[in-house]
Design a protein around this motif. Structure first.
Motif, PDB file in Angstrom:
ATOM      1  N   GLU A 133      57.858  50.622  20.988  1.00 18.62           N
ATOM      2  CA  GLU A 133      58.427  49.935  19.633  1.00 18.62           C
ATOM      3  C   GLU A 133      59.327  48.846  19.777  1.00 18.62           C
ATOM      4  O   GLU A 133      60.391  48.818  19.399  1.00 18.62           O
ATOM      5  N   ALA A 187      56.067  67.777  28.283  1.00 15.89           N
ATOM      6  CA  ALA A 187      56.302  66.411  27.472  1.00 15.89           C
ATOM      7  C   ALA A 187      55.114  65.662  27.955  1.00 15.89           C
ATOM      8  O   ALA A 187      54.528  64.882  26.664  1.00 15.89           O
ATOM      9  N   ILE A 218      59.318  72.622  28.309  1.00 15.54           N
ATOM     10  CA  ILE A 218      58.487  71.560  27.666  1.00 15.54           C
ATOM     11  C   ILE A 218      57.440  70.923  28.187  1.00 15.54           C
ATOM     12  O   ILE A 218      57.909  70.158  29.337  1.00 15.54           O
ATOM     13  N   HIS A 257      52.693  61.250  16.969  1.00 12.26           N
ATOM     14  CA  HIS A 257      53.876  61.653  16.408  1.00 12.26           C
ATOM     15  C   HIS A 257      55.197  61.481  16.983  1.00 12.26           C
ATOM     16  O   HIS A 257      55.300  61.544  18.248  1.00 12.26           O
ATOM     17  N   ASN A 258      56.473  61.733  16.494  1.00  9.97           N
ATOM     18  CA  ASN A 258      57.718  61.848  17.225  1.00  9.97           C
ATOM     19  C   ASN A 258      57.635  62.908  18.283  1.00  9.97           C
ATOM     20  O   ASN A 258      57.303  64.046  17.713  1.00  9.97           O
ATOM     21  N   GLY A 259      57.971  62.595  19.369  1.00 10.42           N
ATOM     22  CA  GLY A 259      57.913  63.586  20.555  1.00 10.42           C
ATOM     23  C   GLY A 259      56.546  63.946  20.859  1.00 10.42           C
ATOM     24  O   GLY A 259      56.604  65.119  21.775  1.00 10.42           O
ATOM     25  N   ALA A 260      55.519  62.977  20.637  1.00  6.49           N
ATOM     26  CA  ALA A 260      54.453  63.234  21.302  1.00  6.49           C
ATOM     27  C   ALA A 260      54.409  63.085  22.803  1.00  6.49           C
ATOM     28  O   ALA A 260      53.406  63.555  23.439  1.00  6.49           O
ATOM     29  N   GLY A 261      55.227  62.261  23.296  1.00  8.84           N
ATOM     30  CA  GLY A 261      55.182  62.159  24.546  1.00  8.84           C
ATOM     31  C   GLY A 261      54.985  60.714  25.174  1.00  8.84           C
ATOM     32  O   GLY A 261      54.811  60.521  26.482  1.00  8.84           O
ATOM     33  N   LYS A 262      55.017  59.828  24.417  1.00  5.22           N
ATOM     34  CA  LYS A 262      54.448  58.369  24.420  1.00  5.22           C
ATOM     35  C   LYS A 262      55.715  57.714  25.314  1.00  5.22           C
ATOM     36  O   LYS A 262      55.079  57.198  26.624  1.00  5.22           O
ATOM     37  N   SER A 263      56.922  57.793  25.060  1.00  2.44           N
ATOM     38  CA  SER A 263      57.878  57.252  25.811  1.00  2.44           C
ATOM     39  C   SER A 263      57.826  57.901  27.317  1.00  2.44           C
ATOM     40  O   SER A 263      58.107  57.199  28.148  1.00  2.44           O
ATOM     41  N   THR A 264      57.835  59.106  27.072  1.00  5.82           N
ATOM     42  CA  THR A 264      57.748  59.926  28.667  1.00  5.82           C
ATOM     43  C   THR A 264      56.702  59.442  29.539  1.00  5.82           C
ATOM     44  O   THR A 264      56.949  59.082  30.608  1.00  5.82           O
ATOM     45  N   PHE A 322      59.772  69.119  31.137  1.00  4.44           N
ATOM     46  CA  PHE A 322      61.309  69.187  31.062  1.00  4.44           C
ATOM     47  C   PHE A 322      61.649  70.740  30.921  1.00  4.44           C
ATOM     48  O   PHE A 322      61.346  70.931  29.578  1.00  4.44           O
ATOM     49  N   GLN A 360      62.515  51.857  24.281  1.00  3.30           N
ATOM     50  CA  GLN A 360      62.700  52.361  23.078  1.00  3.30           C
ATOM     51  C   GLN A 360      64.168  52.202  22.771  1.00  3.30           C
ATOM     52  O   GLN A 360      64.985  51.794  21.664  1.00  3.30           O
ATOM     53  N   HIS A 362      54.535  52.790  15.587  1.00  3.81           N
ATOM     54  CA  HIS A 362      54.165  53.815  14.553  1.00  3.81           C
ATOM     55  C   HIS A 362      53.464  53.207  13.563  1.00  3.81           C
ATOM     56  O   HIS A 362      53.138  53.846  12.576  1.00  3.81           O
ATOM     57  N   TYR A 380      60.977  57.920  35.406  1.00  2.00           N
ATOM     58  CA  TYR A 380      60.802  59.567  35.684  1.00  2.00           C
ATOM     59  C   TYR A 380      59.624  59.464  36.784  1.00  2.00           C
ATOM     60  O   TYR A 380      58.779  58.402  36.544  1.00  2.00           O
TER      61      TYR A 380
HETATM   62  N1  LIG Z   1      64.950  63.574  29.402  1.00  2.00           N
HETATM   63  C1  LIG Z   1      64.450  64.734  28.692  1.00  2.00           C
HETATM   64  N2  LIG Z   1      64.858  65.813  28.898  1.00  2.00           N
HETATM   65  C2  LIG Z   1      64.281  66.913  28.352  1.00  2.00           C
HETATM   66  N3  LIG Z   1      63.498  66.789  27.343  1.00  2.00           N
HETATM   67  C3  LIG Z   1      62.871  65.452  27.234  1.00  2.00           C
HETATM   68  C4  LIG Z   1      63.273  64.290  27.958  1.00  2.00           C
HETATM   69  N4  LIG Z   1      62.855  63.172  27.528  1.00  2.00           N
HETATM   70  C5  LIG Z   1      61.867  63.544  26.534  1.00  2.00           C
HETATM   71  N5  LIG Z   1      61.978  65.148  26.425  1.00  2.00           N
HETATM   72  C6  LIG Z   1      60.929  65.817  25.402  1.00  2.00           C
HETATM   73  O1  LIG Z   1      59.746  65.450  25.483  1.00  2.00           O
HETATM   74  C7  LIG Z   1      59.085  65.105  24.703  1.00  2.00           C
HETATM   75  C8  LIG Z   1      58.402  63.958  24.452  1.00  2.00           C
HETATM   76  O2  LIG Z   1      59.345  62.987  24.049  1.00  2.00           O
HETATM   77  P1  LIG Z   1      58.984  61.595  23.979  1.00  2.00           P
HETATM   78  O3  LIG Z   1      60.434  60.584  24.122  1.00  2.00           O
HETATM   79  O4  LIG Z   1      58.152  61.000  25.329  1.00  2.00           O
HETATM   80  O5  LIG Z   1      58.745  61.105  22.636  1.00  2.00           O
HETATM   81  P2  LIG Z   1      57.788  59.995  21.865  1.00  2.00           P
HETATM   82  O6  LIG Z   1      56.424  60.321  21.744  1.00  2.00           O
HETATM   83  O7  LIG Z   1      58.303  58.734  22.624  1.00  2.00           O
HETATM   84  O8  LIG Z   1      58.614  60.101  20.489  1.00  2.00           O
HETATM   85  P3  LIG Z   1      59.212  59.107  19.645  1.00  2.00           P
HETATM   86  O9  LIG Z   1      58.078  58.462  18.492  1.00  2.00           O
HETATM   87  O10 LIG Z   1      59.929  59.698  18.630  1.00  2.00           O
HETATM   88  O11 LIG Z   1      59.766  57.934  20.424  1.00  2.00           O
HETATM   89  C9  LIG Z   1      59.831  65.702  23.313  1.00  2.00           C
HETATM   90  O12 LIG Z   1      59.671  66.911  23.037  1.00  2.00           O
HETATM   91  C10 LIG Z   1      61.249  65.540  24.128  1.00  2.00           C
HETATM   92  O13 LIG Z   1      62.204  66.313  23.419  1.00  2.00           O
END
Ligand SMILES: Nc1ncnc2c1ncn2[C@@H]1O[C@H](COP(=O)(O)OP(=O)(O)OP(=O)(O)O)[C@@H](O)[C@H]1O
Ligand SMILES: [Mg+2]
Lengths: 421, 255
Positions: free
Chosen positions: B171, B22, B20, B41-48, B17, B89, B203, B57
């Motif tokens: 989650e 992701a 970044i 960790h938070n923001g690791a990229g799991k949800s993406t 993105f 989530q 988590h 996506y």
């Molecule tokens: N739609 C988007 N636009 C821009 N950046 C995004 C978008 N979705 C996710 N990101 C970025 O991608 C990275 C991974 O985000 P993601 O939501 O996958 O984290 P996560 O592992 O699920 O975290 P959490 O445990 O907090 O849910 C983060 O840096 C986030 O800011």
């Protein structure tokens, strides 16, 4: 006391918002009724108000979907004018050259052309909004200017009149009604259908083992629905057709006119169109997938998308529908005036938006009902007709309507906050 | 590890993105009847990562294989065709609609005339909610009027109702009380026994140790590694999550 009343209305299943709107409407009618020594409450006035409401109310039902999905359509007034002018020119200049003046097919072609033109223009706007992601405010603001300009080009600004005689019936007037007998038949059928639908829904719920309203509450609601329909028909059937028109009509039907021959108007055709549109739009809103997706997208566009709803295509359909309804409204408006000048539809977009919003459609999206928008249009028209009949002049009318709009939305916001909706 | 064909293989997936990254060239897989934990960790990229599988996506690159065949998933509709169901989530509920409308959103039950059959949908919703959250009663209220846990129950009900073969849970128990969490755990065991493959993002290391067969750990968009849960300790997993450190023993090679 207040609690009891609340319980009473709750078991009837009436929501307070609907009650509030009906209350406001009744208050407006009573106030103007008193101010005009009852003239405002005459069948004649109710007939006129119903006809004058039709065009804006038809568009307001479509505007509900537009606003529910967090869009807006500023172009409907201009689009109404553009369609009206094109279809008028079709009847006055173009079609007579092809099929001959006064040909029976002219009105049918004109009606289809109006609806099709609206749907195509609307779909195109919806495509720009949905697929090119230009905000609806901008796209329809553009449309607002473009259609008003295009309208002028159709005839170089010339007023088009008179319209096809059959087409004119769609705008109301003495001839443009169902007449007494048909009105009664219509009223009885409508009442029977309404009662049947309510009872069937009750049966279905009971079959699933859900809690249903107590029998007395259901009986009141059924009686109310049937009663309102019959009362409406009765009022429309109590407005005699004036002498001049009577002479014209009896002559056309080969009946000899005498002083004591009295015919009543009955339900006006534009009002019939509005009722049909209202029912169809309500079914679309509450009982079809399309309607469900409209509300889901308004509530949470991302969730709708994740649920597999194609929200872009949905936007195209919503604006196409809005356009088609604008086409219908344009038929009603131009037929009623029997002429189209370059001013047709001016400021209608604001009346339509105001009707939807007064009717409880939230600009933040997700909430709004079809019947609310129609009642909203009726409230606005009642206010304007009422003020006109007590001699309030146009600028002051606008000022009052402006205040009412803001006030109504404020009341709505307070209501939502209180009910947590 | 090639006992049978994997249900899902995500190969070399990447997406960024703006600047970044992701998800940065990650590969994970999932077998029928298996629960794979996704940690990080938070923001690791799991949800993406899982949103790419669910069609929310579109990946910048990489391949998705389902049942040994290459799959094209361009949108959530495609994912549903592969029987992939997702609990997001964010729950992805339309707040203004009631629970039944949300549960069936996009797949409404209709009458023979093609009209939405709200009563039938409510009846079905009552059945499934009875299994998931027996205390749930607000069937005609919009979901905005529900508690966080009740909303989560609706989202879970939606994912399990439609006979998923591949279930993604991001989650799923974050907002649930202990009893409801227990019920979801039992549900996961039951679905697993039915041969459904589950990606579980959590988590809670204990949850993962208890429910998952394998765990894939991500850090800053990259895959740290995938391990058999039985062969590692809590601390090993924590080390992977926090330090990105691969446990010395039994770790799968990573491309
Ligand atoms: N739609 C988007 N636009 C821009 N950046 C995004 C978008 N979705 C996710 N990101 C970025 O991608 C990275 C991974 O985000 P993601 O939501 O996958 O984290 P996560 O592992 O699920 O975290 P959490 O445990 O907090 O849910 C983060 O840096 C986030 O800011
Ligand atoms: Mg996440």
């Amino acid at each position: 006391m207040q609690d009891q009343a609340k319980k009473f209305f709750a078991s009837l299943g009436l929501d307070t918002r609907l009650l509030g709107m009906i209350g406001a409407l009744v208050v407006i009618w009573i106030v103007f009724g008193i101010a005009t020594d009852g003239r405002f409450l005459s069948p004649r006035n109710f007939f006129n108000v119903s006809v004058q409401t039709a065009s804006v109310a038809v568009m307001a039902t479509g505007m509900v979907f537009v606003i529910v999905t967090r869009h807006i359509d500023l172009s409907v007034g201009s689009m109404l004018g553009f369609i009206g002018m094109t279809v008028a020119a079709l009847q006055v200049q173009w079609l007579p050259q092809i099929v001959g003046l006064g040909h029976w097919s002219i009105w049918i072609i004109a009606v289809f052309a109006a609806i099709l033109m609206g749907a195509v223009l609307g779909a195109f706007q919806g495509w720009i909004i949905g697929y090119l992601t230009v905000p609806a405010f901008i796209v329809t603001l553009g449309g607002f200017l473009i259609y008003r300009g295009a309208m002028w080009w159709v005839t170089k600004g010339q007023t088009q009149a008179p319209l096809d005689p059959t087409f004119r019936l769609l705008g109301g007037g003495a001839e443009g009604t169902l007449g007494e007998t048909l009105s009664w038949i219509f009223g009885i059928i409508a009442a029977v259908v309404a009662v049947a639908v309510m009872l069937m829904s009750r049966r279905r719920k009971a079959d699933h083992g859900f809690v249903v309203k107590p029998v007395w509450a259901e009986a009141i609601m059924v009686g109310l629905a049937a009663g309102l329909i019959i009362a409406f028909v009765w009022i429309m059937n109590s407005y005699p057709i004036p002498k001049g028109a009577m002479k014209r009509m009896t002559e056309a039907r080969g009946i000899e006119y005498t002083e004591d021959l009295v015919w009543n108007h009955g339900v006006a055709i534009p009002v019939l169109i509005l009722l049909v549109v209202t029912v169809v739009m309500t079914v679309i809103a509450t009982r079809t997938r399309f309607g469900r997706y409209v509300y889901a997208t308004g509530g949470n566009p991302e969730a709708a998308e994740l649920s597999g709803i194609n929200t872009r295509w949905l936007t195209v359909k919503i604006f196409a529908l809005m356009g088609a309804l604008t086409g219908i409204a344009s038929i009603i408006a131009s037929a009623r005036l029997n002429a189209v000048d370059v001013g047709l539809g001016t400021l209608d977009e604001l009346r339509v938006i105001a009707a939807a919003v007064i009717g409880g459609t939230a600009l933040s999206g997700g909430f709004g009902t079809i019947y609310g928008a129609v009642i909203g249009a009726l409230i606005m028209q009642s206010l304007q007709s009422g003020m006109a009949s007590v001699g309030v002049d146009a600028p002051l009318q606008n000022i009052v309507v402006g205040f009412v709009l803001v006030f109504a939305v404020w009341v709505d916001i307070v209501y939502r906050r209180k009910t947590g909706a | 590890m090639d006992k049978k064909t994997p249900l899902v293989e995500m190969k070399d997936i990447h997406i960024s993105f703006g600047g970044i990254k992701a998800v940065d060239h990650v590969s994970v897989d999932l077998y029928p009847g298996e629960v794979v934990g996704l940690l990080g960790h938070n923001g690791a990229g799991k949800s993406t990562l899982i949103k790419i599988l669910s069609g929310a996506y579109k990946a910048d690159g990489g391949e998705i294989w389902i049942n040994g065949e290459k799959a094209t998933i361009n949108n959530p509709r495609d994912a549903r065709k592969y029987n992939i169901e997702t609990i997001y989530q964010t729950l992805a509920l339309a707040d203004n609609l009631d629970s039944a409308s949300n549960l069936f959103l996009g797949r409404e039950l209709v009458t023979p005339l093609g009209m939405v059959d709200d009563d039938a949908m409510e009846a079905e919703t009552r059945k499934i909610m009875g299994r998931l959250n027996p205390n749930f009663e607000k069937f005609s209220a919009p979901v905005s009027a529900l508690s966080g846990g009740q909303r989560q129950s609706v989202a879970i009900a939606r994912a399990v109702y439609f006979n998923a073969k591949i279930l993604i849970m991001d989650e799923p128990t974050a907002a649930l009380g202990p009893h409801e969490t227990q019920m979801v755990s039992e549900l996961i065991q039951q679905l697993k026994a039915e041969g459904i493959g589950i990606f579980l993002i959590s988590h809670d290391i204990h949850d993962v140790m208890e429910l998952c067969d394998r765990a894939s750990v991500m850090k800053n968009g990259k895959l740290v590694g995938t391990v058999d849960v039985d062969s590692v300790t809590d601390d090993d997993l924590l080390g992977m999550i926090i330090l990105g450190k691969h446990p010395h023993e039994k770790a799968e090679a990573e491309g």
